[in-house]
Design a protein around this motif. Structure first.
Motif, PDB file in Angstrom:
ATOM      1  N   GLU A 150      -2.935   4.454   9.316  1.00  0.00           N
ATOM      2  CA  GLU A 150      -2.654   5.277  10.498  1.00  0.00           C
ATOM      3  C   GLU A 150      -1.430   4.750  11.251  1.00  0.00           C
ATOM      4  O   GLU A 150      -0.619   5.542  11.760  1.00  0.00           O
ATOM      5  CB  GLU A 150      -3.871   5.346  11.414  1.00  0.00           C
ATOM      6  N   ASN A 151      -1.263   3.437  11.339  1.00  0.00           N
ATOM      7  CA  ASN A 151      -0.065   2.858  11.954  1.00  0.00           C
ATOM      8  C   ASN A 151       1.192   3.291  11.204  1.00  0.00           C
ATOM      9  O   ASN A 151       2.213   3.636  11.804  1.00  0.00           O
ATOM     10  CB  ASN A 151      -0.142   1.329  11.977  1.00  0.00           C
ATOM     11  N   ILE A 152       1.109   3.289   9.883  1.00  0.00           N
ATOM     12  CA  ILE A 152       2.250   3.696   9.061  1.00  0.00           C
ATOM     13  C   ILE A 152       2.529   5.178   9.249  1.00  0.00           C
ATOM     14  O   ILE A 152       3.692   5.584   9.378  1.00  0.00           O
ATOM     15  CB  ILE A 152       1.998   3.338   7.581  1.00  0.00           C
ATOM     16  N   ARG A 153       1.502   5.998   9.287  1.00  0.00           N
ATOM     17  CA  ARG A 153       1.709   7.441   9.500  1.00  0.00           C
ATOM     18  C   ARG A 153       2.380   7.707  10.851  1.00  0.00           C
ATOM     19  O   ARG A 153       3.249   8.574  10.965  1.00  0.00           O
ATOM     20  CB  ARG A 153       0.391   8.196   9.401  1.00  0.00           C
ATOM     21  N   ALA A 154       1.979   6.960  11.878  1.00  0.00           N
ATOM     22  CA  ALA A 154       2.613   7.125  13.197  1.00  0.00           C
ATOM     23  C   ALA A 154       4.087   6.734  13.129  1.00  0.00           C
ATOM     24  O   ALA A 154       4.946   7.405  13.721  1.00  0.00           O
ATOM     25  CB  ALA A 154       1.878   6.275  14.230  1.00  0.00           C
ATOM     26  N   PHE A 155       4.409   5.673  12.404  1.00  0.00           N
ATOM     27  CA  PHE A 155       5.801   5.261  12.213  1.00  0.00           C
ATOM     28  C   PHE A 155       6.582   6.354  11.483  1.00  0.00           C
ATOM     29  O   PHE A 155       7.672   6.755  11.914  1.00  0.00           O
ATOM     30  CB  PHE A 155       5.837   3.946  11.426  1.00  0.00           C
ATOM     31  N   LEU A 156       6.030   6.846  10.370  1.00  0.00           N
ATOM     32  CA  LEU A 156       6.726   7.869   9.584  1.00  0.00           C
ATOM     33  C   LEU A 156       6.953   9.149  10.380  1.00  0.00           C
ATOM     34  O   LEU A 156       7.962   9.830  10.190  1.00  0.00           O
ATOM     35  CB  LEU A 156       5.958   8.155   8.290  1.00  0.00           C
ATOM     36  N   ALA A 157       6.046   9.467  11.286  1.00  0.00           N
ATOM     37  CA  ALA A 157       6.187  10.677  12.107  1.00  0.00           C
ATOM     38  C   ALA A 157       7.388  10.584  13.052  1.00  0.00           C
ATOM     39  O   ALA A 157       7.920  11.609  13.479  1.00  0.00           O
ATOM     40  CB  ALA A 157       4.909  10.921  12.900  1.00  0.00           C
ATOM     41  N   MET A 158       7.825   9.364  13.353  1.00  0.00           N
ATOM     42  CA  MET A 158       8.970   9.172  14.248  1.00  0.00           C
ATOM     43  C   MET A 158      10.315   9.137  13.505  1.00  0.00           C
ATOM     44  O   MET A 158      11.366   9.133  14.136  1.00  0.00           O
ATOM     45  CB  MET A 158       8.818   7.858  15.028  1.00  0.00           C
ATOM     46  N   ILE A 159      10.280   9.109  12.172  1.00  0.00           N
ATOM     47  CA  ILE A 159      11.502   8.957  11.381  1.00  0.00           C
ATOM     48  C   ILE A 159      12.310  10.250  11.360  1.00  0.00           C
ATOM     49  O   ILE A 159      11.784  11.330  11.115  1.00  0.00           O
ATOM     50  CB  ILE A 159      11.157   8.519   9.938  1.00  0.00           C
ATOM     51  N   ASP A 160      13.609  10.119  11.604  1.00  0.00           N
ATOM     52  CA  ASP A 160      14.555  11.232  11.464  1.00  0.00           C
ATOM     53  C   ASP A 160      14.878  11.348   9.976  1.00  0.00           C
ATOM     54  O   ASP A 160      15.463  10.419   9.397  1.00  0.00           O
ATOM     55  CB  ASP A 160      15.817  10.924  12.274  1.00  0.00           C
ATOM     56  N   ILE A 185       0.847  -1.198   0.000  1.00  0.00           N
ATOM     57  CA  ILE A 185       0.000   0.000   0.000  1.00  0.00           C
ATOM     58  C   ILE A 185       0.877   1.240   0.000  1.00  0.00           C
ATOM     59  O   ILE A 185       2.036   1.209   0.424  1.00  0.00           O
ATOM     60  CB  ILE A 185      -0.990   0.039   1.184  1.00  0.00           C
ATOM     61  N   GLU A 186       0.300   2.333  -0.491  1.00  0.00           N
ATOM     62  CA  GLU A 186       0.972   3.631  -0.492  1.00  0.00           C
ATOM     63  C   GLU A 186       0.339   4.492   0.586  1.00  0.00           C
ATOM     64  O   GLU A 186      -0.885   4.557   0.722  1.00  0.00           O
ATOM     65  CB  GLU A 186       0.825   4.315  -1.844  1.00  0.00           C
ATOM     66  N   VAL A 187       1.198   5.152   1.353  1.00  0.00           N
ATOM     67  CA  VAL A 187       0.739   6.070   2.392  1.00  0.00           C
ATOM     68  C   VAL A 187       1.572   7.337   2.282  1.00  0.00           C
ATOM     69  O   VAL A 187       2.792   7.303   2.463  1.00  0.00           O
ATOM     70  CB  VAL A 187       0.882   5.452   3.802  1.00  0.00           C
ATOM     71  N   ASP A 188       0.916   8.435   1.960  1.00  0.00           N
ATOM     72  CA  ASP A 188       1.586   9.734   1.861  1.00  0.00           C
ATOM     73  C   ASP A 188       2.830   9.675   0.978  1.00  0.00           C
ATOM     74  O   ASP A 188       3.875  10.228   1.298  1.00  0.00           O
ATOM     75  CB  ASP A 188       1.935  10.263   3.255  1.00  0.00           C
ATOM     76  N   GLY A 189       2.724   8.969  -0.151  1.00  0.00           N
ATOM     77  CA  GLY A 189       3.821   8.893  -1.108  1.00  0.00           C
ATOM     78  C   GLY A 189       4.869   7.833  -0.801  1.00  0.00           C
ATOM     79  O   GLY A 189       5.832   7.691  -1.540  1.00  0.00           O
ATOM     80  N   GLU A 190       4.711   7.087   0.272  1.00  0.00           N
ATOM     81  CA  GLU A 190       5.661   6.039   0.648  1.00  0.00           C
ATOM     82  C   GLU A 190       5.004   4.672   0.451  1.00  0.00           C
ATOM     83  O   GLU A 190       3.822   4.495   0.728  1.00  0.00           O
ATOM     84  CB  GLU A 190       6.097   6.188   2.102  1.00  0.00           C
TER      85      GLU A 190
END
Length: 102
Positions: A83-93, A37-42
């Protein structure tokens, strides 16, 4: 003794050293049970695990095979997975592509 064949790009010469078994998957490889799946371009591959959870592999990320896992996830909708993926991406440096220090 039976000779086995190695997958060498179409040349099917017998390979006496080949052994039967599972072909090792490269790190981050997607298999037939994966959902992409694609989430916010990822792009992410979602793969169920034996404990009722999900492995999320970040296919478009800078670090091959990097991702995360959650359990249990058997009843989650696609929107909940997103939403799980978005939470993961929000933690990425952004400078490393890994989860940064909080």
């Amino acid at each position: 003794m039976r000779d086995f064949y190695a997958d060498d790009g179409g040349d099917r010469e017998p390979q006496p050293q080949a052994e039967p078994g599972l072909h090792p998957r490269p790190e981050g490889a997607v298999d037939a049970t994966s959902l992409t799946i694609e989430v916010d371009g990822e792009l992410f591959a979602l793969r169920p695990d034996s404990g009722g959870g999900t492995h999320y592999t970040w296919l478009s990320g800078p670090n091959p095979g990097y991702g995360f896992g959650l359990s249990p996830t058997g009843d989650l909708s696609l929107d909940e997975h997103r939403e799980n993926i978005r939470a993961f991406l929000a933690m990425i440096d952004p400078s490393t592509g890994f989860i940064g220090d909080a």
